[in-house]
Design an enzyme around this catalytic site. Sequence first.
Site, PDB file in Angstrom:
ATOM      1  N   SER A   1      38.143  31.274  40.364  1.00  0.00           N
ATOM      2  CA  SER A   1      38.474  30.990  38.970  1.00  0.00           C
ATOM      3  C   SER A   1      39.956  31.201  38.681  1.00  0.00           C
ATOM      4  CB  SER A   1      37.625  31.848  38.027  1.00  0.00           C
ATOM      5  OG  SER A   1      37.731  33.216  38.335  1.00  0.00           O
TER       6      SER A   1
ATOM      7  N   HIS B   1      30.454  32.828  43.101  1.00  0.00           N
ATOM      8  CA  HIS B   1      31.497  33.494  42.293  1.00  0.00           C
ATOM      9  C   HIS B   1      30.849  34.141  41.074  1.00  0.00           C
ATOM     10  CE1 HIS B   1      35.341  34.573  40.899  1.00  0.00           C
ATOM     11  NE2 HIS B   1      35.747  33.450  40.357  1.00  0.00           N
TER      12      HIS B   1
ATOM     13  N   ARG C   1      34.791  48.769  39.889  1.00  0.00           N
ATOM     14  CA  ARG C   1      34.171  48.184  38.689  1.00  0.00           C
ATOM     15  C   ARG C   1      32.688  48.537  38.636  1.00  0.00           C
ATOM     16  NH1 ARG C   1      35.725  42.056  39.656  1.00  0.00           N
ATOM     17  NH2 ARG C   1      34.906  42.706  41.690  1.00  0.00           N
TER      18      ARG C   1
ATOM     19  N   HIS D   1      31.855  42.214  49.756  1.00  0.00           N
ATOM     20  CA  HIS D   1      32.979  41.639  49.025  1.00  0.00           C
ATOM     21  C   HIS D   1      33.964  41.064  50.033  1.00  0.00           C
ATOM     22  CE1 HIS D   1      36.569  41.330  46.450  1.00  0.00           C
ATOM     23  NE2 HIS D   1      35.716  41.264  45.450  1.00  0.00           N
TER      24      HIS D   1
ATOM     25  N   ASP E   1      28.983  42.783  40.503  1.00  0.00           N
ATOM     26  CA  ASP E   1      27.825  42.026  40.041  1.00  0.00           C
ATOM     27  C   ASP E   1      26.515  42.796  40.131  1.00  0.00           C
ATOM     28  OD1 ASP E   1      29.309  39.644  39.507  1.00  0.00           O
ATOM     29  OD2 ASP E   1      29.373  39.268  41.659  1.00  0.00           O
TER      30      ASP E   1
END
Length: 464
Positions: A270, A300, A355, A346, A401
């Site tokens: 993105s 993504h 995160r 990742h 995620d």
Amino acid sequence: MSLALNSIRPASKSTSRALAVAARSYSTKEKTLKERFGEQVPEKVEQIKKLKKEHGNAVLGEVTLDQIYGGQRGIKALVWEGSVLDSEEGIRFRGKTIPEVQKELPKAPGGNEPLPEGLFWLLLTGEVPTEGQVRSLSAEFAARSELPKHVQEIIDRAPPSLHPMAQLSMAVTALESESLFTKAYEKGVNKKDYWQYAYEDSIDLIAKLPSIAARIYRNVFKDGKVAPVDASLDYSANFAKQLGYDSEEFKELMRLYLTIHSDHEGGNVSAHTTHLVGSALSSPFLSVAAGLNGLAGPLHGKANQEVLEWILEMKSKIGSDVTKKDIETYLWDTLKAGRVVPGYGHAVLRKTDPRYTAQREFALKHMPNYDLFHLVSTIYEVAPGVLTEHGKTKNPWPNVDSHSGVLLQYYGLTEQSYYTVLFGVSRAIGVLPQIIIDRAVGAPIERPKSFSTEKYAELVGAKL
């Protein structure tokens, strides 16, 4: 400026009044974000000129054939000022870790999570804004939040079966009608002033994204009614209100979510897509729309939706009050069936994603006894060992995620197909600062060299 902004901006009495009210409410002698960035531009341009002049021929590394055929993984080829991703430390926003950002950025009155408005300021300037500066930016976003009628109609006419991300992309593309950058370019604005129009478009887009996203959510999943924006609230609080959530905890979650999902270096799909399209001097609206289409992919941004679906599937089969052995068996069954464990691994990180940790700490504080959080926590304890033993991942640790969907479920936002839209609102905050910087320093169009497989074979001396 060689071309006045007011000569291109469409007149809007309601917007003008709102801006005037916002300016009076949050009047300050401190510099605005636009003023502060404008002061930095000449120095930044000179820094780049000096660096290129003195070290333009420096070799930064070699490129292997594996990297070329492996998605350009690890090739040093992009400039991204806002953040750098370290394989061990995770993301750093302008040199600051997520815990540092959580501590240093201004917060809402009575809140504990950072305001994403403050992060936008940090990403653009490298400086932590004051509380007054962030309040002024919040008010400006609120004042610019109204959607043009044709954008409202595009969203309202979209069939509910059309994925929310497709609707988001269409609406952002339709905002091209409002682009001051495009209008200025067509009138022949001086290149040195490009950034000012890119800035105006970027602020407009960030301001309008919650209204777009909320309208999509309320149309597809609720009654189609969207609450008006309140100029006294911060960006995340207004977004929560528009979605239909009044809980202070949910507002705090939105502040955290929009901050930590915003930026993750420039090489992800993105971010890179936004930068690439912007390098052709497409407006920020068209550039971000392109980036959103990349974010919509399952490899993504859509991964957060898939993670939650997998967790709910697990819960339906083994329950939520599970033991580590239950989880271990389920993980092995998943892997033996040829499926991946979503939310783990990742491309760059080789440790638990900070995160993820930030979201876990939020859950420990606000929902320690939630059954889905217990399930996620147990997976966290078991999955790295199973994945390491399986031997097919370089990073057996959870990424961002693997946790976000569970937090949203707790507060009643249960529509998984909408989760990537939230990610998209956040990602715009992260990618637009670089668009502004690119226009300020005169970044060229991006155009790497490509070869066929036969040519690469020739270059390395191989026979096919």
